[in-house]
Write a protein that holds these residues in place. Structure first.
Motif, PDB file in Angstrom:
ATOM      1  N   TYR A 665       0.803  -1.222   0.000  1.00 53.07           N
ATOM      2  CA  TYR A 665       0.000   0.000   0.000  1.00 53.07           C
ATOM      3  C   TYR A 665       0.835   1.271   0.000  1.00 53.07           C
ATOM      4  CZ  TYR A 665      -3.813  -3.157   1.131  1.00 53.07           C
ATOM      5  OH  TYR A 665      -4.722  -4.157   1.119  1.00 53.07           O
ATOM      6  N   ASN A 666       2.107   1.229   0.216  1.00 59.01           N
ATOM      7  CA  ASN A 666       2.904   2.451   0.250  1.00 59.01           C
ATOM      8  C   ASN A 666       2.935   3.164  -1.081  1.00 59.01           C
ATOM      9  OD1 ASN A 666       3.505   2.187   2.909  1.00 59.01           O
ATOM     10  ND2 ASN A 666       5.501   1.210   2.582  1.00 59.01           N
ATOM     11  N   GLN A 667       2.711   2.428  -2.181  1.00 50.79           N
ATOM     12  CA  GLN A 667       2.710   3.023  -3.521  1.00 50.79           C
ATOM     13  C   GLN A 667       1.598   4.054  -3.634  1.00 50.79           C
ATOM     14  OE1 GLN A 667       4.982   2.538  -5.773  1.00 50.79           O
ATOM     15  NE2 GLN A 667       4.050   3.896  -7.302  1.00 50.79           N
ATOM     16  N   LEU A 668       0.435   3.828  -2.979  1.00 52.09           N
ATOM     17  CA  LEU A 668      -0.694   4.750  -3.058  1.00 52.09           C
ATOM     18  C   LEU A 668      -0.340   6.108  -2.461  1.00 52.09           C
ATOM     19  CD1 LEU A 668      -3.678   5.381  -3.609  1.00 52.09           C
ATOM     20  CD2 LEU A 668      -4.210   4.410  -1.360  1.00 52.09           C
ATOM     21  N   SER A 699     -13.307   8.692   2.140  1.00 52.15           N
ATOM     22  CA  SER A 699     -12.999   8.188   3.478  1.00 52.15           C
ATOM     23  C   SER A 699     -11.917   7.123   3.442  1.00 52.15           C
ATOM     24  CB  SER A 699     -14.268   7.622   4.124  1.00 52.15           C
ATOM     25  OG  SER A 699     -14.782   6.546   3.347  1.00 52.15           O
ATOM     26  N   TYR A 700     -11.996   6.214   2.457  1.00 55.17           N
ATOM     27  CA  TYR A 700     -10.973   5.167   2.350  1.00 55.17           C
ATOM     28  C   TYR A 700      -9.615   5.769   2.010  1.00 55.17           C
ATOM     29  CZ  TYR A 700      -8.511   0.985   0.777  1.00 55.17           C
ATOM     30  OH  TYR A 700      -7.581  -0.002   0.624  1.00 55.17           O
ATOM     31  N   LEU A 701      -9.641   6.758   1.072  1.00 53.53           N
ATOM     32  CA  LEU A 701      -8.388   7.407   0.686  1.00 53.53           C
ATOM     33  C   LEU A 701      -7.735   8.093   1.887  1.00 53.53           C
ATOM     34  CD1 LEU A 701      -6.405   8.337  -1.525  1.00 53.53           C
ATOM     35  CD2 LEU A 701      -7.883  10.330  -1.882  1.00 53.53           C
ATOM     36  N   SER A 702      -8.555   8.805   2.677  1.00 55.42           N
ATOM     37  CA  SER A 702      -8.007   9.498   3.860  1.00 55.42           C
ATOM     38  C   SER A 702      -7.431   8.505   4.849  1.00 55.42           C
ATOM     39  CB  SER A 702      -9.099  10.334   4.537  1.00 55.42           C
ATOM     40  OG  SER A 702      -9.561  11.334   3.666  1.00 55.42           O
ATOM     41  N   LYS A 703      -8.148   7.404   5.087  1.00 53.69           N
ATOM     42  CA  LYS A 703      -7.690   6.414   6.059  1.00 53.69           C
ATOM     43  C   LYS A 703      -6.382   5.776   5.614  1.00 53.69           C
ATOM     44  CE  LYS A 703      -9.119   2.222   8.486  1.00 53.69           C
ATOM     45  NZ  LYS A 703     -10.207   1.223   8.657  1.00 53.69           N
ATOM     46  N   GLN A 704      -6.267   5.402   4.333  1.00 54.38           N
ATOM     47  CA  GLN A 704      -5.055   4.770   3.838  1.00 54.38           C
ATOM     48  C   GLN A 704      -3.867   5.737   3.856  1.00 54.38           C
ATOM     49  OE1 GLN A 704      -4.539   1.566   3.111  1.00 54.38           O
ATOM     50  NE2 GLN A 704      -6.627   1.198   3.861  1.00 54.38           N
ATOM     51  N   PHE A 705      -4.126   7.001   3.488  1.00 58.45           N
ATOM     52  CA  PHE A 705      -3.040   7.983   3.488  1.00 58.45           C
ATOM     53  C   PHE A 705      -2.523   8.218   4.905  1.00 58.45           C
ATOM     54  CE2 PHE A 705      -1.140  12.195   3.447  1.00 58.45           C
ATOM     55  CZ  PHE A 705      -0.379  12.150   2.291  1.00 58.45           C
ATOM     56  N   LYS A 706      -3.457   8.307   5.867  1.00 53.40           N
ATOM     57  CA  LYS A 706      -3.058   8.511   7.265  1.00 53.40           C
ATOM     58  C   LYS A 706      -2.297   7.283   7.791  1.00 53.40           C
ATOM     59  CE  LYS A 706      -3.246  10.504  11.397  1.00 53.40           C
ATOM     60  NZ  LYS A 706      -4.515  10.681  12.099  1.00 53.40           N
ATOM     61  N   THR A 709       1.301   7.330   5.956  1.00 52.38           N
ATOM     62  CA  THR A 709       2.196   8.470   6.176  1.00 52.38           C
ATOM     63  C   THR A 709       2.166   8.999   7.602  1.00 52.38           C
ATOM     64  OG1 THR A 709       0.544  10.125   5.539  1.00 52.38           O
ATOM     65  CG2 THR A 709       1.907   9.164   3.769  1.00 52.38           C
ATOM     66  N   GLY A 710       1.127   8.649   8.365  1.00 54.03           N
ATOM     67  CA  GLY A 710       1.011   9.191   9.726  1.00 54.03           C
ATOM     68  C   GLY A 710       0.475  10.603   9.762  1.00 54.03           C
ATOM     69  N   GLU A 711       0.026  11.140   8.610  1.00 56.59           N
ATOM     70  CA  GLU A 711      -0.439  12.530   8.536  1.00 56.59           C
ATOM     71  C   GLU A 711      -1.762  12.567   7.790  1.00 56.59           C
ATOM     72  OE1 GLU A 711       1.419  16.884   7.308  1.00 56.59           O
ATOM     73  OE2 GLU A 711       2.138  15.071   6.301  1.00 56.59           O
ATOM     74  N   ALA A 712      -2.696  13.439   8.249  1.00 65.20           N
ATOM     75  CA  ALA A 712      -3.986  13.591   7.589  1.00 65.20           C
ATOM     76  C   ALA A 712      -3.779  14.205   6.211  1.00 65.20           C
ATOM     77  CB  ALA A 712      -4.923  14.445   8.424  1.00 65.20           C
ATOM     78  N   LEU A 713      -4.609  13.751   5.222  1.00 65.23           N
ATOM     79  CA  LEU A 713      -4.462  14.223   3.841  1.00 65.23           C
ATOM     80  C   LEU A 713      -4.747  15.711   3.720  1.00 65.23           C
ATOM     81  CD1 LEU A 713      -3.919  13.695   0.893  1.00 65.23           C
ATOM     82  CD2 LEU A 713      -6.269  12.864   0.622  1.00 65.23           C
TER      83      LEU A 713
END
Length: 770
Positions: A665-668, A699-706, A709-713
């Motif tokens: 998932y890091n590629q996303l 919502s899924y995009l925000s959750k995966q990004f957080k 990366t540990g940071e909100a989109l």
């Protein structure tokens, strides 16, 4: 043994008494010395106070007279007749001579107005004329009459009067009938409006006898007056102040010091006038103090002599009287005990040795009697706990034989299990001697704590420390938990020893002690559920109350499946929280029996093993070998320990699963970061726009990004825009509104608010700083 034979023996008690009596005799000597010192200070203080009063009177008298002369000088300076002659010049005319006669008459009137003045001169510089109350002269004649020293040249004397304006005092020496007279001169200039006119100087001559005529000094006390330049103005008789005093010791506004003057020790007081800055000095020979103290010194010497004489006689009488009883006692002990008194020995040491010998013999006998008592007493208490008492000996006789006195018929039993040996552990190992010492400490502490209000009898049975508590009063039956808590806290605080304490119920009569012991054992077994380091009461056990179900057990299948799903997804927080919830539901109300607690432990271990077996990640075998969850969980002795170990296993498993899933998932997150950096200037850039670009829900995009990366989109979008905004704010060619639109903010207020939120200041303030 007589008083005379031992009086010179330095080891005898007689010498100690003699030293004590001599020490007592020293007290009046010390007191007399203190009294003499205090008296000296009082006399010295009184003499100094008298000198200070003399100086204040002299200062007030002289200052008042000098103030009168200064007022008179102002009045004379305003006189038209005196100031009118300033313009006269050589050669003098008849009118000038007439004016001189008139001026001399005025000077006589002024002199009569203040009998403090010895002579008045007016020196007119323009005509080099000096007018006095008696005659006329020139400046050289005045120089021959008034100058400070014989060595003062006419040019030096003349420079004093050549000043533009003079208003000061100066010491001078008058020549009268071939004799030198010490005096002080007050000079004040009289000038006209024309600054080019030389002007005139009014001179007032005051003899030192006039300065000091109203000053009354004590016998042999000398006084002197110094001006602001520390020059001697006046002095009684032929007093001479040493130069070292003037430079070093008379520098302050006032004070007191002692010094040598003409080989004689002198007490010197001085004070400084606030009006003209003169110093008034009083000098008194220090021998006057000795004269005043001579009488006191004689009285003190007589009192000391009497004290030593009478005290010595009384000390000898009491020394002999007090020693006779000891002499008789030593003779008696020496003859009856067989222990001889050696000449030259200390009497108290002999008595102490004789008594110690008697006490040692008694102690040896007592030790032989008491040597086996603790072991027998401990065996008796063990039999009392387990209900195994000898039937052929009455119980009351056994209690009396072991010094056990019962206060009431109410009993309870406390058991203490050592969970951690604290300071006595060395690399996790406790040797048998240290273990015995810890058990001994526990028994003594519990007897001490419980013995404050009740009777306590501690012993060891089956490697467990037990204590029988006999309550002293029926109203104190609820104090058992307080005893347990105090013992537990004391051992933890002082030795870092952690204890589990089991309490039985309260029973009546001695026959109830074995039942209380069994109840305490049952409570100690419940340590599996409650955990170590707790106080467990038998009455709180599920089996001790009929209203608590002993078969309550909570671990349904859907909860187990939920735990498995949380672990599979790597969600440590939810899985750990669910384990805590399961354990809390089972043990919070103390309704779980020991057997069911063991079942719960094995069920949770089984769930984790099944979950880990179903994980389909790579390198699972290596991970299982490194974590070794089976050994970690099966080593747990209590539910609490298992809760901690399960939490640690869950953390390691979830980290492993999350790390394994991040490879896909890091590629996303990298694609999203590149997209934001490319489109940050667009006003339409938001989470929805990015989700549509990657065909993902917001919502899924925000959750995966957080998660990746540990940071909100949304925070990443704002920070990317603000980094570009800060770069543009450093360039003067763009306005804040233009920069706001360039980084994707259509509303400048929104730009200002977000900028201040992240940077702490407004964009305008940031632009000023840049």
């Amino acid at each position: 043994m007589s008083f005379g034979k031992i009086r010179l023996n330095n080891r005898s008690v007689l010498i100690n008494w003699l030293i004590s009596y001599i020490s007592v005799l020293l007290v009046p000597i010390l007191i007399s010395g203190v009294i003499y010192t205090a008296t000296w200070h009082v006399v010295e203080s009184e003499v100094n106070r008298a000198n200070e009063s003399l100086l204040q009177q002299m200062e007030q008298a002289i200052d008042n007279n000098l103030a009168g002369i200064e007022r008179l000088s102002v009045e004379m300076a305003l006189s038209k007749r005196l100031s009118g002659f300033i313009t006269a010049s050589q050669p003098l005319t008849d009118n000038d001579y007439y004016d001189i006669v008139s001026i001399a008459g005025d000077l006589r009137v002024y002199k009569m107005a203040n009998d403090y003045i010895d002579q008045i001169y007016v020196y007119y510089k323009n005509s080099d004329t000096v007018v006095s109350t008696r005659n006329r002269m020139d400046s050289r004649a005045l120089y021959s009459l008034t100058r400070e020293r014989d060595s003062t040249s006419y040019e030096e004397w003349k420079r004093f009067f050549d000043k533009r304006y003079i208003q000061e005092y100066a010491p001078v020496t008058l020549r009268e009938d071939g004799n030198d007279v010490r005096a002080v001169m007050y000079a004040k200039s009289v000038i006209l409006d024309n600054p080019e006119q030389p002007g005139a100087v009014i001179l007032f001559i005051i003899k030192d006898s006039k300065l000091l005529e109203n000053t009354s000094s004590a016998n042999k006390t000398a006084v002197a007056v110094l001006d602001k330049q520390n020059r001697l103005i006046a002095a009684s008789s032929k007093t001479r102040i040493p130069e070292s005093w003037i430079k070093e010791r008379l520098s302050g506004p006032n004070g007191l010091f002692y010094g040598d003057m003409d080989g004689e020790k002198t007490a010197v007081n001085y004070t400084t006038s606030a009006g003209n800055g003169w110093k008034y000095v009083s000098m008194m020979p220090a021998e006057l103090f000795d004269e005043k103290m001579q009488y006191v010194k004689s009285l003190i010497a007589i009192s000391l002599a009497l004290s030593l004489l009478i005290g010595g006689i009384v000390s000898y009488i009491f020394l002999r009287k007090n020693y006779n009883p000891i002499d008789l006692l030593i003779r008696s002990l020496s003859s009856k005990s067989g222990i001889s008194f050696k000449q030259g020995s200390n009497e108290y040491g002999y008595l102490q040795a004789a008594l110690n010998d008697t006490f040692d013999e008694k102690e040896r006998i007592g030790q032989r009697l008491e040597r086996h008592r603790p072991a027998i007493r401990s065996h008796f208490l063990q039999g009392l706990l387990k209900g195994r008492l000898e039937t052929d000996v009455p119980i009351h006789e056994s209690l009396a034989a072991y010094d056990i006195r019962l206060a009431t018929s109410y009993f309870a039993v406390l058991l203490f299990c050592v969970d951690s040996y604290g300071k006595f552990e060395s690399t996790g190992y406790v040797n048998p001697q240290q273990e015995k010492l810890v058990h001994f400490i526990i028994r003594n502490v519990v007897e001490e704590v419980a013995g404050g209000k009740h009777q306590a009898f501690a012993t060891e049975t089956d490697d467990i420390q037990a204590c029988i508590v006999n309550f002293s009063d029926e109203s104190e039956l609820d104090g058992l938990k307080s005893i347990s808590q105090q013992v537990k806290s004391f051992m933890l605080e002082h030795f870092h020893i952690r204890l589990t304490v089991a309490e039985s119920a309260i029973h009546q009569e001695l026959e109830g002690i074995p039942l209380a012991y069994q109840q305490a054992l049952a409570a100690l077994e419940y340590r599996l559920v409650m955990g170590s380091g707790e106080i467990i009461r038998y009455e709180d056990l599920p089996s001790a109350a009929s209203d608590k179900g002993s078969t309550s057990y909570y671990y349904p299948l859907h909860v187990e499946q939920q735990l498995i799903n949380y672990v599979k997804t790597g969600d440590y927080e939810k899985s750990n929280a669910l384990v805590d919830e399961i354990i809390d539901i089972n043990v919070s109300d103390a309704s779980l029996s020991v057997s069911l607690a063991k079942c719960l432990m094995f069920d949770l271990i089984s769930t984790l093993l099944k979950t880990m077996d179903e994980i389909g990640a790579g390198n699972k075998r290596e991970f299982m070998d490194s974590v070794n969850p089976v050994d970690q969980l099966t080593r747990c002795e209590t539910i609490k320990e298992m809760r901690v170990q399960i939490g640690e296993v869950l953390r390691q498993v979830c980290q492993y699963i999350e790390k394994d899933s991040n490879r896909d998932y890091n590629q996303l997150s990298r694609l999203v970061i590149d997209y934001v950096k490319e489109h940050y200037s667009s006003e339409n850039l938001n989470i929805t726009m990015i989700g549509e670009a990657f065909k993902l829900t917001p919502s899924y995009l925000s959750k995966q990004f957080k998660a990746q990366t540990g940071e909100a989109l949304l925070e990443f979008i704002n920070k990317t825009r603000l980094e570009e905004a800060k770069r543009l704010l450093g360039e003067p060619s763009f306005s804040i509104l233009e920069i706001s639109k360039k980084v994707g903010y259509a509303d400048i207020n929104t730009f200002n608010r977000i900028f201040k939120k992240y940077e702490g200041i407004t964009p305008g303030k940031y632009k000023e700083i840049m």
